[in-house]
Write an enzyme that holds these catalytic residues in place. Sequence first.
Site, short mmCIF file in Angstrom:
data_model
loop_
_atom_site.label_atom_id
_atom_site.label_comp_id
_atom_site.label_asym_id
_atom_site.label_seq_id
_atom_site.Cartn_x
_atom_site.Cartn_y
_atom_site.Cartn_z
N ASP A 1 12.07 -26.13 72.63
CA ASP A 1 13.45 -26.41 73.01
C ASP A 1 13.74 -25.89 74.43
O ASP A 1 14.28 -26.61 75.26
CB ASP A 1 14.43 -25.76 72.04
CG ASP A 1 14.56 -26.50 70.73
OD1 ASP A 1 14.38 -27.74 70.72
OD2 ASP A 1 14.84 -25.84 69.71
N LYS B 1 14.68 -22.97 61.73
CA LYS B 1 13.90 -22.58 62.90
C LYS B 1 13.45 -21.11 62.87
O LYS B 1 12.42 -20.77 63.46
CB LYS B 1 14.67 -22.86 64.19
CG LYS B 1 14.84 -24.35 64.48
CD LYS B 1 15.51 -24.58 65.81
CE LYS B 1 15.66 -26.06 66.11
NZ LYS B 1 16.23 -26.31 67.46
#
Length: 296
Positions: free
Chosen positions: A114, A78
Site C-alpha cells: 500500500d 491486514k
Amino acid sequence: MKETGGQRNIDGYTRVCGLIGNPVEHTMSPAIHNTLTAALGENLVYVPFRVPEGRVREAVEGAYALNLLGVNVTVPYKSQVIPFLKEIDPLAERIGAVNTLVRTEGGFRGYNTDMPGLYRAMCRDGIRIEDGQVLILGAGGAARAVAMLLAEKGARRVVILNRTADKAEGLAEEVNRGAGRELARGLALEEHEKLPRGEAYLAIQATNVGMFPGVQDAVIEDAEFYRKIHTGYDLIFNPARTRFMSLVEENGGRAFNGLKMLLYQGIIAYELWTGARVGPELSEVAYVRMKRAMGI
C-alpha cells in the site's frame, strides 16, 4: 493459460492468486491483476475470497495448502494475518499491516505494498515527499502507515491532525522514535489554526470521511486551512472526487484521489508474485480498465 477467441483457457498449470477480506464483492483488484495477466501472457487467474470473521488462520493456511501463488489482504484482516505468516518484510512490520502474501518455502511472507504503491503513485503525479512539509488528516491505521512512509522517504516535517489530540500526539511520538528525530507533531483538528501562515503543505487525507454515503463531508471545512495546501491527496478512491479534493482545488491547490495508489499497490504485488516488471504503458492500460470497472 492460452487465449482463444478472446477467452482465456484455464488448465492444470494455471496458478491462482486472490484476495481475502470481508467484504470483497466490490473490489477493483481483479480488474488490475487479470488485465496484467492477459497483457503479459501469464498462466494465472486472480479471484476474490470472502473470509468470515474468525476464519483468518484457516484462510491463510488453506491458501498455502491449495498452492496459491500469492494473496492480497484487505480490511479487516491486514493486521490479523500477521501471526500466521512465516516471515514479514521489515516495512510491513514497522507499519503493522500486511496487504500482500508471497508464497515461500513453508509459508507466506507478508509485505505492505500500500505505502510503496502510494509513493509510486505520487511520483507519477509529480508529488515530492523528500524534504517536504506534510499534513496527515487522521491518526488511524492508514494514517500510521502514511506517517511511516513519510519518515522513510525523508519528509522534513509532518503534522498529524486528528479528532482527538491524544491519538495524534501518540502517533507523532511513535513516528519520532522510529525516525530517530523530531519529525512529527500531533494536533487536534481544530488546532489547524496554529499552522503558520505563508507555509505550503502536501496534505494526505487518511480517514474514511467523504466515503459513500457521506460524500459531502470533509474532516475540516475551513477555507483558510485549504489555502495552506499546495497538493491534496485523498486515499479514498470512491467517489472519484471527494469533498476534501474539491476544497483543495477551490482554494488553489492540486488534488488527487487514491485510485492510482490502489493501482500501484496491485502492480507491486503482481511483480512480487511473478517477477514481471510492469512498465508505464501497461500500468496505464490497467488504470483505464479500473476506471471503466468503476464507471468513471
